[in-house]
Design a protein around this motif. Sequence first.
Motif, PDB file in Angstrom:
ATOM      1  N   PRO A 120      25.443  -4.018 -21.431  1.00  0.00           N
ATOM      2  CA  PRO A 120      26.452  -3.180 -20.758  1.00  0.00           C
ATOM      3  C   PRO A 120      25.847  -2.091 -19.882  1.00  0.00           C
ATOM      4  CG  PRO A 120      26.279  -2.589 -23.079  1.00  0.00           C
ATOM      5  CD  PRO A 120      25.464  -3.832 -22.901  1.00  0.00           C
ATOM      6  N   ASP A 121      24.745  -1.501 -20.333  1.00  0.00           N
ATOM      7  CA  ASP A 121      24.156  -0.384 -19.586  1.00  0.00           C
ATOM      8  C   ASP A 121      23.680  -0.814 -18.202  1.00  0.00           C
ATOM      9  OD1 ASP A 121      24.567   1.467 -21.652  1.00  0.00           O
ATOM     10  OD2 ASP A 121      22.732   0.829 -22.659  1.00  0.00           O
ATOM     11  N   GLU A 122      23.087  -2.002 -18.111  1.00  0.00           N
ATOM     12  CA  GLU A 122      22.592  -2.476 -16.823  1.00  0.00           C
ATOM     13  C   GLU A 122      23.738  -2.713 -15.843  1.00  0.00           C
ATOM     14  OE1 GLU A 122      21.593  -3.469 -19.746  1.00  0.00           O
ATOM     15  OE2 GLU A 122      19.405  -3.705 -19.805  1.00  0.00           O
ATOM     16  N   ILE A 123      24.858  -3.232 -16.349  1.00  0.00           N
ATOM     17  CA  ILE A 123      26.015  -3.463 -15.478  1.00  0.00           C
ATOM     18  C   ILE A 123      26.581  -2.136 -14.985  1.00  0.00           C
ATOM     19  CG2 ILE A 123      28.369  -4.397 -15.392  1.00  0.00           C
ATOM     20  CD1 ILE A 123      27.392  -6.415 -17.596  1.00  0.00           C
ATOM     21  N   ILE A 124      26.693  -1.173 -15.889  1.00  0.00           N
ATOM     22  CA  ILE A 124      27.219   0.142 -15.501  1.00  0.00           C
ATOM     23  C   ILE A 124      26.273   0.830 -14.517  1.00  0.00           C
ATOM     24  CG2 ILE A 124      27.734   2.467 -16.373  1.00  0.00           C
ATOM     25  CD1 ILE A 124      28.731   0.990 -18.979  1.00  0.00           C
ATOM     26  N   ARG A 125      24.972   0.762 -14.771  1.00  0.00           N
ATOM     27  CA  ARG A 125      24.025   1.393 -13.858  1.00  0.00           C
ATOM     28  C   ARG A 125      24.012   0.689 -12.501  1.00  0.00           C
ATOM     29  NH1 ARG A 125      20.470   1.387 -18.293  1.00  0.00           N
ATOM     30  NH2 ARG A 125      18.954   0.065 -17.208  1.00  0.00           N
ATOM     31  N   GLY A 126      24.170  -0.629 -12.506  1.00  0.00           N
ATOM     32  CA  GLY A 126      24.247  -1.359 -11.244  1.00  0.00           C
ATOM     33  C   GLY A 126      25.420  -0.881 -10.403  1.00  0.00           C
ATOM     34  N   LEU A 127      26.568  -0.675 -11.055  1.00  0.00           N
ATOM     35  CA  LEU A 127      27.736  -0.154 -10.346  1.00  0.00           C
ATOM     36  C   LEU A 127      27.483   1.266  -9.868  1.00  0.00           C
ATOM     37  CD1 LEU A 127      30.616  -0.261  -9.345  1.00  0.00           C
ATOM     38  CD2 LEU A 127      31.408   0.118 -11.696  1.00  0.00           C
ATOM     39  N   GLN A 128      26.810   2.072 -10.680  1.00  0.00           N
ATOM     40  CA  GLN A 128      26.494   3.449 -10.277  1.00  0.00           C
ATOM     41  C   GLN A 128      25.645   3.479  -9.018  1.00  0.00           C
ATOM     42  OE1 GLN A 128      26.668   5.637 -14.699  1.00  0.00           O
ATOM     43  NE2 GLN A 128      24.701   5.093 -13.792  1.00  0.00           N
ATOM     44  N   TYR A 129      24.692   2.556  -8.912  1.00  0.00           N
ATOM     45  CA  TYR A 129      23.860   2.512  -7.716  1.00  0.00           C
ATOM     46  C   TYR A 129      24.699   2.182  -6.479  1.00  0.00           C
ATOM     47  CZ  TYR A 129      19.747   2.693 -10.745  1.00  0.00           C
ATOM     48  OH  TYR A 129      18.796   3.086 -11.666  1.00  0.00           O
ATOM     49  N   VAL A 130      25.666   1.267  -6.638  1.00  0.00           N
ATOM     50  CA  VAL A 130      26.533   0.943  -5.501  1.00  0.00           C
ATOM     51  C   VAL A 130      27.394   2.145  -5.129  1.00  0.00           C
ATOM     52  CG1 VAL A 130      28.365  -0.583  -4.656  1.00  0.00           C
ATOM     53  CG2 VAL A 130      26.539  -1.515  -6.093  1.00  0.00           C
ATOM     54  N   LEU A 131      27.847   2.895  -6.132  1.00  0.00           N
ATOM     55  CA  LEU A 131      28.646   4.089  -5.853  1.00  0.00           C
ATOM     56  C   LEU A 131      27.818   5.169  -5.153  1.00  0.00           C
ATOM     57  CD1 LEU A 131      30.765   4.338  -9.136  1.00  0.00           C
ATOM     58  CD2 LEU A 131      31.521   3.543  -6.880  1.00  0.00           C
ATOM     59  N   GLU A 132      26.511   5.132  -5.315  1.00  0.00           N
ATOM     60  CA  GLU A 132      25.668   6.063  -4.558  1.00  0.00           C
ATOM     61  C   GLU A 132      25.659   5.705  -3.075  1.00  0.00           C
ATOM     62  OE1 GLU A 132      21.755   6.979  -6.121  1.00  0.00           O
ATOM     63  OE2 GLU A 132      22.429   6.504  -8.154  1.00  0.00           O
ATOM     64  N   ILE A 133      25.846   4.418  -2.767  1.00  0.00           N
ATOM     65  CA  ILE A 133      25.947   3.994  -1.367  1.00  0.00           C
ATOM     66  C   ILE A 133      27.292   4.443  -0.790  1.00  0.00           C
ATOM     67  CG2 ILE A 133      25.909   2.004   0.203  1.00  0.00           C
ATOM     68  CD1 ILE A 133      24.347   0.483  -1.953  1.00  0.00           C
ATOM     69  N   PHE A 134      28.339   4.412  -1.638  1.00  0.00           N
ATOM     70  CA  PHE A 134      29.691   4.793  -1.218  1.00  0.00           C
ATOM     71  C   PHE A 134      30.168   5.946  -2.108  1.00  0.00           C
ATOM     72  CE2 PHE A 134      29.126   0.221  -0.477  1.00  0.00           C
ATOM     73  CZ  PHE A 134      29.271   0.181   0.905  1.00  0.00           C
ATOM     74  N   PRO A 135      29.683   7.156  -1.870  1.00  0.00           N
ATOM     75  CA  PRO A 135      29.918   8.273  -2.797  1.00  0.00           C
ATOM     76  C   PRO A 135      31.374   8.696  -2.944  1.00  0.00           C
ATOM     77  CG  PRO A 135      28.841   9.036  -0.787  1.00  0.00           C
ATOM     78  CD  PRO A 135      28.817   7.548  -0.747  1.00  0.00           C
ATOM     79  N   ASN A 136      32.231   8.285  -2.036  1.00  0.00           N
ATOM     80  CA  ASN A 136      33.651   8.656  -2.144  1.00  0.00           C
ATOM     81  C   ASN A 136      34.483   7.596  -2.862  1.00  0.00           C
ATOM     82  OD1 ASN A 136      33.301  11.106  -0.685  1.00  0.00           O
ATOM     83  ND2 ASN A 136      33.303   9.955   1.233  1.00  0.00           N
ATOM     84  N   ALA A 137      33.837   6.550  -3.323  1.00  0.00           N
ATOM     85  CA  ALA A 137      34.566   5.437  -3.939  1.00  0.00           C
ATOM     86  C   ALA A 137      34.703   5.610  -5.444  1.00  0.00           C
ATOM     87  CB  ALA A 137      33.865   4.115  -3.635  1.00  0.00           C
ATOM     88  N   GLN A 138      35.738   4.982  -5.993  1.00  0.00           N
ATOM     89  CA  GLN A 138      35.971   4.898  -7.432  1.00  0.00           C
ATOM     90  C   GLN A 138      35.472   3.546  -7.912  1.00  0.00           C
ATOM     91  OE1 GLN A 138      37.723   7.013  -9.799  1.00  0.00           O
ATOM     92  NE2 GLN A 138      37.072   5.503 -11.315  1.00  0.00           N
ATOM     93  N   GLY A 139      34.767   3.506  -9.035  1.00  0.00           N
ATOM     94  CA  GLY A 139      34.308   2.245  -9.606  1.00  0.00           C
ATOM     95  C   GLY A 139      35.262   1.745 -10.671  1.00  0.00           C
ATOM     96  N   VAL A 140      35.562   0.459 -10.642  1.00  0.00           N
ATOM     97  CA  VAL A 140      36.457  -0.157 -11.624  1.00  0.00           C
ATOM     98  C   VAL A 140      35.816  -1.442 -12.136  1.00  0.00           C
ATOM     99  CG1 VAL A 140      38.713  -1.224 -12.029  1.00  0.00           C
ATOM    100  CG2 VAL A 140      38.538   0.786 -10.551  1.00  0.00           C
ATOM    101  N   ILE A 141      35.750  -1.589 -13.454  1.00  0.00           N
ATOM    102  CA  ILE A 141      35.291  -2.843 -14.055  1.00  0.00           C
ATOM    103  C   ILE A 141      36.517  -3.516 -14.667  1.00  0.00           C
ATOM    104  CG2 ILE A 141      33.765  -3.910 -15.757  1.00  0.00           C
ATOM    105  CD1 ILE A 141      31.896  -1.497 -15.435  1.00  0.00           C
ATOM    106  N   ALA A 142      36.960  -4.608 -14.045  1.00  0.00           N
ATOM    107  CA  ALA A 142      38.195  -5.287 -14.428  1.00  0.00           C
ATOM    108  C   ALA A 142      37.879  -6.447 -15.367  1.00  0.00           C
ATOM    109  CB  ALA A 142      38.922  -5.788 -13.192  1.00  0.00           C
ATOM    110  N   ILE A 143      38.427  -6.395 -16.592  1.00  0.00           N
ATOM    111  CA  ILE A 143      38.113  -7.385 -17.622  1.00  0.00           C
ATOM    112  C   ILE A 143      39.413  -7.945 -18.195  1.00  0.00           C
ATOM    113  CG2 ILE A 143      36.807  -7.825 -19.736  1.00  0.00           C
ATOM    114  CD1 ILE A 143      35.375  -5.140 -19.301  1.00  0.00           C
ATOM    115  N   GLU A 144      39.524  -9.249 -18.291  1.00  0.00           N
ATOM    116  CA  GLU A 144      40.724  -9.820 -18.914  1.00  0.00           C
ATOM    117  C   GLU A 144      40.750  -9.464 -20.403  1.00  0.00           C
ATOM    118  OE1 GLU A 144      42.621 -13.510 -16.533  1.00  0.00           O
ATOM    119  OE2 GLU A 144      41.141 -14.048 -18.040  1.00  0.00           O
ATOM    120  N   ASN A 145      41.964  -9.330 -20.919  1.00  0.00           N
ATOM    121  CA  ASN A 145      42.168  -8.787 -22.263  1.00  0.00           C
ATOM    122  C   ASN A 145      41.769  -9.746 -23.385  1.00  0.00           C
ATOM    123  OD1 ASN A 145      42.986  -6.338 -23.464  1.00  0.00           O
ATOM    124  ND2 ASN A 145      44.846  -7.322 -24.242  1.00  0.00           N
TER     125      ASN A 145
END
Length: 454
Positions: free
Chosen positions: A183-208
């Motif tokens: 899980p940590d690698e996925i979250i950190r990967g998203l964080q790096y992308v958010l550094e490219i787009f600092p005004n964006a919100q990150g969402v991880i969409a998972i089926e229930n």
Amino acid sequence: MNLPTFLGGVHPPEGKALTESKAIEKLMPENSGELFVYPLSQHIGAPCSPLVKKGDAVLVGQKIADTEAFVSAPIFSGVSGTVKEIAPKMTVAGSIENCIVIESDGKYEKAPSLLDELGHKPAPGDYVKLIRSAGIVGMGGACFPTHVKLSPPKDKIINWVIVNAAECEPYLSCDNRLMIESPDEIIRGLQYVLEIFPNAQGVIAIENNKPEAIATMKEHNKNPKIKIMPHKVKYPQGAEKMLIKTVTGQEVPLVPALPADVGCIVLNTRTTWQICKTIEEGLPVVERVISVTGDAVNEPKNLQVPLGISVRRLIEACNGFKSEPVKIIAGGPMMGLAMRSVDVPVVKGTSGILALTSKSAYIAEESACLRCGKCLEVCPMHLEPTLLDHAVRKRDYETFEAHGGMNCIECGSCAYSCPASRHLVQSYKNGKAAVNEARRKAAALAKQKAEANK
């Protein structure tokens, strides 16, 4: 609790129980002499050209093919060994393509990392270049080069970066296991992308239907700019346009509009994991996780394998078949490709190998359309599947195009729900191919006329 969903869609049997609780196992063959095959096109866009020749020694993570085209992605060796040949070989899709064949020495000796080549600790300004250099593509199956997604036109403001962790395709659970185990690698990967787009919100969409993955991701997420968003279980919830609608409430305009036109970027779970590994360790795309599953498989597993490995090798690692499969599919049963042979290589977009018996893969004979309207009810793109089908069968491609046929996402919901067993998806694929060919001819003719008038 009302979970986000969309209009239309279907609920095929999930089949995920076969592998959803199976931890990822590494399969790294150590036999020298084993052959690994690398098609020169493992992505949407221009194919690569070889950077090696017969007899060359290669290392794990060494770039073996590339092109200067923007919409493309380089290819790396997943093993160390010697280039045996560069020749046409069959691929997972059944096509014959030029491939680099590497004879493994079983040692897995590594090439210098991409960070060594960069020469300094990566900063946000380096991320897109590194992602391109690593050969990262959409690893859910679409294989669109990730650096292209992360380079929207300057007038497009990105407000959401969505990780597609829905994994709505039946039987597959490699993304589910990746969220549970990394899980940590996925979250950190998203964080790096958010550094490219600092005004964006990150969402991880998972089926229930992935409660352990949802709980794990929530527990490990400490970033207020990232939200873990459970979704209702419905196919094709993981389709890009469906996710954008359920996450943001926005409709993506029809073709040729892109997610960036509504301020969104959508990335696959494995792609996001790979972004983390590339930025932190300089690791290019040399391996992936695959669900090898189906009722014909003796021991269904989730396997982490080097790219280029033979599908036959994966099946052997699952102790073969317990009964002869009537159909073997690369991917899932809804959008996957029926395979002609298991002697083909794993590529970047191979998310699953599904082997089904006659009990699971019964295909009824096609009959006349009943005009029942079920296909209209389930189409997530709100098209008229029966009208499009009739148009293609009559070769009336103008009608097909005029009624939105090019917007079909080929999810198969219509065909799944059709009581007449109409081959609807194949019909739309034929229609889209015909329209694209007509467009190519028209463009070539226009170019010829323009040159003649100079």
